[in-house]
Motif scaffolding. Structure first.
Motif, PDB file in Angstrom:
ATOM      1  N   TYR A  97       1.513  -8.328  -3.078  1.00  0.00           N
ATOM      2  CA  TYR A  97       0.450  -7.396  -3.438  1.00  0.00           C
ATOM      3  C   TYR A  97       0.541  -7.015  -4.912  1.00  0.00           C
ATOM      4  CZ  TYR A  97      -2.399  -3.161  -3.481  1.00  0.00           C
ATOM      5  OH  TYR A  97      -3.344  -2.213  -3.785  1.00  0.00           O
ATOM      6  N   VAL A  98       1.746  -6.733  -5.382  1.00  0.00           N
ATOM      7  CA  VAL A  98       1.938  -6.371  -6.793  1.00  0.00           C
ATOM      8  C   VAL A  98       1.543  -7.535  -7.696  1.00  0.00           C
ATOM      9  CG1 VAL A  98       3.667  -5.800  -8.534  1.00  0.00           C
ATOM     10  CG2 VAL A  98       3.701  -4.638  -6.322  1.00  0.00           C
ATOM     11  N   GLN A  99       1.910  -8.747  -7.297  1.00  0.00           N
ATOM     12  CA  GLN A  99       1.547  -9.931  -8.082  1.00  0.00           C
ATOM     13  C   GLN A  99       0.036 -10.105  -8.133  1.00  0.00           C
ATOM     14  OE1 GLN A  99       2.562 -13.859  -6.466  1.00  0.00           O
ATOM     15  NE2 GLN A  99       3.381 -14.418  -8.473  1.00  0.00           N
ATOM     16  N   MET A 100      -0.657  -9.845  -7.012  1.00  0.00           N
ATOM     17  CA  MET A 100      -2.109  -9.951  -6.996  1.00  0.00           C
ATOM     18  C   MET A 100      -2.742  -8.927  -7.939  1.00  0.00           C
ATOM     19  SD  MET A 100      -4.809  -9.600  -3.814  1.00  0.00           S
ATOM     20  CE  MET A 100      -4.594  -7.806  -3.724  1.00  0.00           C
ATOM     21  N   LEU A 101      -2.236  -7.704  -7.933  1.00  0.00           N
ATOM     22  CA  LEU A 101      -2.762  -6.681  -8.840  1.00  0.00           C
ATOM     23  C   LEU A 101      -2.569  -7.085 -10.296  1.00  0.00           C
ATOM     24  CD1 LEU A 101      -1.655  -3.322  -7.141  1.00  0.00           C
ATOM     25  CD2 LEU A 101      -3.900  -4.442  -7.065  1.00  0.00           C
ATOM     26  N   ALA A 102      -1.410  -7.667 -10.602  1.00  0.00           N
ATOM     27  CA  ALA A 102      -1.150  -8.119 -11.972  1.00  0.00           C
ATOM     28  C   ALA A 102      -2.113  -9.235 -12.359  1.00  0.00           C
ATOM     29  CB  ALA A 102       0.294  -8.588 -12.102  1.00  0.00           C
ATOM     30  N   ASN A 103      -2.363 -10.161 -11.432  1.00  0.00           N
ATOM     31  CA  ASN A 103      -3.296 -11.251 -11.709  1.00  0.00           C
ATOM     32  C   ASN A 103      -4.720 -10.729 -11.901  1.00  0.00           C
ATOM     33  OD1 ASN A 103      -1.355 -13.263 -11.627  1.00  0.00           O
ATOM     34  ND2 ASN A 103      -1.653 -13.698  -9.459  1.00  0.00           N
ATOM     35  N   GLN A 104      -5.096  -9.748 -11.096  1.00  0.00           N
ATOM     36  CA  GLN A 104      -6.422  -9.162 -11.248  1.00  0.00           C
ATOM     37  C   GLN A 104      -6.575  -8.480 -12.602  1.00  0.00           C
ATOM     38  OE1 GLN A 104      -6.827  -6.626  -7.803  1.00  0.00           O
ATOM     39  NE2 GLN A 104      -7.618  -8.264  -6.513  1.00  0.00           N
ATOM     40  N   THR A 105      -5.525  -7.806 -13.036  1.00  0.00           N
ATOM     41  CA  THR A 105      -5.566  -7.154 -14.346  1.00  0.00           C
ATOM     42  C   THR A 105      -5.768  -8.173 -15.454  1.00  0.00           C
ATOM     43  OG1 THR A 105      -4.142  -5.341 -13.585  1.00  0.00           O
ATOM     44  CG2 THR A 105      -4.269  -5.717 -15.971  1.00  0.00           C
ATOM     45  N   ARG A 106      -5.081  -9.293 -15.357  1.00  0.00           N
ATOM     46  CA  ARG A 106      -5.250 -10.361 -16.354  1.00  0.00           C
ATOM     47  C   ARG A 106      -6.671 -10.923 -16.298  1.00  0.00           C
ATOM     48  NH1 ARG A 106      -0.584 -14.448 -15.075  1.00  0.00           N
ATOM     49  NH2 ARG A 106      -1.658 -15.647 -16.695  1.00  0.00           N
ATOM     50  N   GLY A 107      -7.206 -11.075 -15.101  1.00  0.00           N
ATOM     51  CA  GLY A 107      -8.574 -11.569 -14.968  1.00  0.00           C
ATOM     52  C   GLY A 107      -9.587 -10.608 -15.561  1.00  0.00           C
ATOM     53  N   VAL A 108      -9.388  -9.308 -15.331  1.00  0.00           N
ATOM     54  CA  VAL A 108     -10.272  -8.289 -15.902  1.00  0.00           C
ATOM     55  C   VAL A 108     -10.231  -8.351 -17.424  1.00  0.00           C
ATOM     56  CG1 VAL A 108     -10.550  -5.788 -16.215  1.00  0.00           C
ATOM     57  CG2 VAL A 108     -10.249  -6.729 -13.916  1.00  0.00           C
ATOM     58  N   ASN A 109      -9.046  -8.493 -17.980  1.00  0.00           N
ATOM     59  CA  ASN A 109      -8.909  -8.587 -19.441  1.00  0.00           C
ATOM     60  C   ASN A 109      -9.627  -9.815 -19.988  1.00  0.00           C
ATOM     61  OD1 ASN A 109      -7.404  -6.217 -19.615  1.00  0.00           O
ATOM     62  ND2 ASN A 109      -5.439  -7.282 -19.466  1.00  0.00           N
ATOM     63  N   ASN A 110      -9.540 -10.933 -19.271  1.00  0.00           N
ATOM     64  CA  ASN A 110     -10.247 -12.142 -19.703  1.00  0.00           C
ATOM     65  C   ASN A 110     -11.757 -11.924 -19.706  1.00  0.00           C
ATOM     66  OD1 ASN A 110      -7.831 -13.447 -20.025  1.00  0.00           O
ATOM     67  ND2 ASN A 110      -8.129 -14.923 -18.382  1.00  0.00           N
ATOM     68  N   ALA A 111     -12.259 -11.273 -18.648  1.00  0.00           N
ATOM     69  CA  ALA A 111     -13.702 -11.004 -18.581  1.00  0.00           C
ATOM     70  C   ALA A 111     -14.147 -10.135 -19.758  1.00  0.00           C
ATOM     71  CB  ALA A 111     -14.047 -10.333 -17.255  1.00  0.00           C
ATOM     72  N   ARG A 112     -13.353  -9.142 -20.095  1.00  0.00           N
ATOM     73  CA  ARG A 112     -13.692  -8.281 -21.238  1.00  0.00           C
ATOM     74  C   ARG A 112     -13.700  -9.073 -22.539  1.00  0.00           C
ATOM     75  NH1 ARG A 112      -9.639  -3.700 -19.278  1.00  0.00           N
ATOM     76  NH2 ARG A 112     -10.994  -2.488 -17.893  1.00  0.00           N
ATOM     77  N   GLN A 113     -12.712  -9.943 -22.712  1.00  0.00           N
ATOM     78  CA  GLN A 113     -12.658 -10.750 -23.934  1.00  0.00           C
ATOM     79  C   GLN A 113     -13.863 -11.678 -24.050  1.00  0.00           C
ATOM     80  OE1 GLN A 113      -8.783 -12.427 -25.301  1.00  0.00           O
ATOM     81  NE2 GLN A 113      -7.982 -11.594 -23.392  1.00  0.00           N
ATOM     82  N   ILE A 114     -14.288 -12.239 -22.919  1.00  0.00           N
ATOM     83  CA  ILE A 114     -15.452 -13.126 -22.945  1.00  0.00           C
ATOM     84  C   ILE A 114     -16.694 -12.351 -23.372  1.00  0.00           C
ATOM     85  CG2 ILE A 114     -16.987 -14.533 -21.522  1.00  0.00           C
ATOM     86  CD1 ILE A 114     -14.512 -15.221 -19.798  1.00  0.00           C
TER      87      ILE A 114
END
Length: 271
Positions: A34-51
């Motif tokens: 679960y913690v790993q999934m939250l970390a991956n989601q955070t990275r995905g959110v950051n990528n979306a913002r950068q795009i």
């Protein structure tokens, strides 16, 4: 004379210890996942913002238009899919690392762009995770979903396949029926969909609208889809020459098939 006491574990004590360790391990593994999934989601959110930030930088030089609405000088045509639209950001040197167009536990590019000015190896099929709402501008309503995880259907609102949760597959969701959506105001967040099974869309809000229909005032929009297939067929070894196996997906060549768009109305209830 005192005798030395034997402190060795009995069989029962050993079994108790093993059982306790097994229980603790059983509790720890789901927590770690679960913690790993939250970390991956955070990275995905950051990528979306950068795009989205990159698209806004592009719009400053193109009358508030985003790359899908601007003719590509290398091909002489408009982008036919999200891969091609994002490639224009690289060609104009707004983005220098294609890896922002990936997402943990999703589709990811390999970082090989190819040569300037075409950058024909950038965002090849299977190297882009994000779809776009086509035809938007920097002046579009801030709450308009602009960049979001690739859907299984390009209807409006888009649909995702919750049955593929946690897998690297077209239209998949995160566990629990969630996806990442980035809006035109530059924000991005993990959003909960209407269900955790089957083909699902965004959760219904007050008045029967959802994130997509509310932002578009009920007017259907066009989703610029992701190109998935054929990545394994493309030779990206030679950085100065064209691919020697399959040129599909490059600018100026016919795009590979995208995810099929189901015909008919949206499933009900929940949309």
């Amino acid at each position: 004379m005192k005798t030395k006491r034997n402190h060795a574990f009995t069989l029962i004590e050993l079994l108790v210890v093993i059982t306790i360790i097994a229980i603790l391990a059983g509790l720890a593994v789901p927590t770690y996942t679960y913690v790993q999934m939250l970390a991956n989601q955070t990275r995905g959110v950051n990528n979306a913002r950068q795009i989205i930030t990159s698209m806004k930088l592009f719009s400053r030089e193109h009358n508030s238009q985003y790359p899908d609405s601007v003719q590509n000088p290398q091909t002489g045509s408009l982008a036919q899919n999200a891969n091609e639209a994002f490639r224009l950001l690289i060609q104009e040197k707004i983005v220098s690392d294609e890896r922002i167009f990936g997402c943990p536990a999703g589709f990811n590019p390999d970082g090989n762009l190819g040569q300037s000015p075409n950058y024909g190896y950038a965002l090849m099929p299977g190297e882009n995770h994000w779809a776009i709402t086509a035809g938007q501008t920097d002046a579009t309503a801030g709450n308009m979903p602009l960049v979001y995880e690739n859907p299984a259907s390009s209807s409006w609102p888009p649909l995702w396949n919750a049955d593929m949760a946690g897998k690297i597959a077209p239209g998949r969701t995160w566990t629990g029926g969630k996806i990442i959506i980035g809006r035109n105001d530059g924000s991005a967040a993990v959003e909960t969909l209407s269900d955790t099974k089957g083909m699902v869309g965004p959760r219904v809000m007050a008045g029967g609208l959802n994130l997509f229909t509310q932002a578009s005032d009920g007017i259907p929009q066009r989703v610029l889809p992701v190109v998935y297939g054929g990545a394994a067929m493309i030779n990206k070894v030679d950085p100065i020459g064209p691919p020697s196996v399959d040129q599909r997906g490059l600018p100026g060549t016919p795009p590979l098939p995208v995810a099929p768009v189901p015909q008919g109305g949206l499933p009900s209830p929940g949309l």
